[in-house]
Scaffold this active site. Sequence first.
Site, mmCIF file in Angstrom:
data_model
loop_
_atom_site.group_PDB
_atom_site.id
_atom_site.type_symbol
_atom_site.label_atom_id
_atom_site.label_comp_id
_atom_site.label_asym_id
_atom_site.label_seq_id
_atom_site.Cartn_x
_atom_site.Cartn_y
_atom_site.Cartn_z
ATOM 1 N N SER A 195 4.775 2.519 7.850
ATOM 2 C CA SER A 195 4.330 1.381 7.051
ATOM 3 C C SER A 195 5.459 0.875 6.165
ATOM 4 O O SER A 195 6.112 1.651 5.459
ATOM 5 C CB SER A 195 3.146 1.773 6.170
ATOM 6 O OG SER A 195 1.975 1.911 6.922
ATOM 7 N N HIS A 199 0.813 -1.220 0.000
ATOM 8 C CA HIS A 199 0.000 0.000 0.000
ATOM 9 C C HIS A 199 0.846 1.268 0.000
ATOM 10 O O HIS A 199 0.351 2.347 -0.314
ATOM 11 C CB HIS A 199 -0.984 0.002 1.177
ATOM 12 C CG HIS A 199 -0.388 0.300 2.512
ATOM 13 N ND1 HIS A 199 -0.081 -0.686 3.422
ATOM 14 C CD2 HIS A 199 -0.047 1.469 3.104
ATOM 15 C CE1 HIS A 199 0.409 -0.131 4.516
ATOM 16 N NE2 HIS A 199 0.454 1.164 4.345
ATOM 17 N N ASP A 226 0.065 -7.740 1.626
ATOM 18 C CA ASP A 226 0.461 -6.329 1.601
ATOM 19 C C ASP A 226 1.981 -6.168 1.658
ATOM 20 O O ASP A 226 2.519 -5.447 2.502
ATOM 21 C CB ASP A 226 -0.201 -5.564 2.751
ATOM 22 C CG ASP A 226 -0.113 -4.044 2.559
ATOM 23 O OD1 ASP A 226 0.225 -3.617 1.443
ATOM 24 O OD2 ASP A 226 -0.354 -3.307 3.535
#
Length: 505
Positions: free
Chosen positions: A235, A129, A159
């Site tokens: 992230s 992402h 992911d």
Amino acid sequence: MTQTAKHRPTDTRRRLHNLVSCLLVVGTVVLPPVVSHAAATKGPDTVADTAALVMDSVVNISTSQTVAPSRSVPTPQLPPGSPFEEFFEEFFKRRQQQGDDGDDTPRRVSSLGSGFVIDAGGLIVTNNHVIADADEIYANFNDGSKLKAELVGRDTKIDIALLKVTPLPDKPLKAVKFGDSDGLRVGDWVMAIGNPFGLGGTLTVGVISARNRDINSGPYDNFLQTDAAINRGNSGGPLFNMEGDVIGINTAIISPSGGSIGIGFAVPSNTASAVVAQLRQYGEMRRGWIGVRIQSVTDEIAESLSLGKPRGALVGGLTDDGPAAKGGIKPGDVIIKFDGKDVRDMRSLPIIVADTPVDKDVEVVVVRKGKEETLRLKVGRLEESDKAEQAALTKKEPADTTPKAPTTRLLGLDLSEITTELRGKFKLKDDVKGVVVTSVDGTSQAATKGLKPGMVIVEVNQEAVAKPADIQKRIDALKKEGRRSALLMVSDADGQVQFTAIPIE
């Protein structure tokens, strides 16, 4: 005699003295130091040495993409003289002024995330992402250098994305390695390094708060939970153990404000390393697949199947000519072991199967009618369109009508043999056989379990039924055996089946 006697006590005292001296010395060496509770819970004195070893391998990922201009929302057409006409004109005019100021040209937007070098040859791991839909990707290193990165492959379900920077710099890249996330315990200390809020490389320390977390982000959720501060921009960054090995990839947080509240989640390294290996080799994921539809084993279902306690994954249906069907697995089987790995619950089976190499011959242990059986099958490959093992059975809403036909009331259900009229009313396929539910008492356990008009009871405790009397006979037999519930195999109009346990006491 006397002289000899006089020397014996002296020798004895000397030996005792030497023995005590030895015990004191040994005791000093082997006894562990006494650690106070406060010292044991304050955590490591410092992580500076470990951080110095790995900091240069952590990068900031910056991306940019071109987005279409936002279009203004047209003002609703209202009748002339409407009391709301003036209000809406003013509201939408203000919205347009606060929007794109009439600029219809495409815009460049950027975002920030984190990643880490996994191979000195330029391979970098991050979250998918972080780089999704990006036109350009750059890796910004701790020494201030900036390198363009190309996408090697991605896995949207876990992911994870694998990047490669080109060209390689003159100075060798510093890489880190994956550790063993299965060896982690709740309470083990970890540290996260990332780029929160675009501030640059930042380190935080915490502990593993929980394992095997399902946050409903995908079919293979198996997250580590940590209280190490993870914020926006973290992230894709690594979660390290105290030896400097990557044991997780920071992926998600729970927060009402967007900042850390001590609930962060990381993809375990043992899951991530398998994904990275496939992306590195193939540029895509090649997951195992066996073609089953599964559901959870509840307390009532476990009791009905004589499992003792809830465990395994209950097979609700099979893909025609799929690996499971070819291997002899049947609806109603409970898969408790796959390729030597225990299947704890429904959620664990898709994870185990997905991690199994395609075309591998495996043993599958199932419980069938109270007895364990070992079957063999060859694992197939999961295609993107295959959703058989990503969720339990979906339920369709049949028409809520009650046709006029002879019925029998059992378990809070009005039941009937399948007639031509009922097959047409509920649009049942020709190959759907059993006893049709024509209505449901809304206060019954059957209603609570989700049974609805139009569903068809195919089996009761793995015995086929064709008319309401068959169901009554099975219930009477179960009561004599001391059973507290009946396990029903229920089909929808299309023939998709599921299992549910209904109390019979």
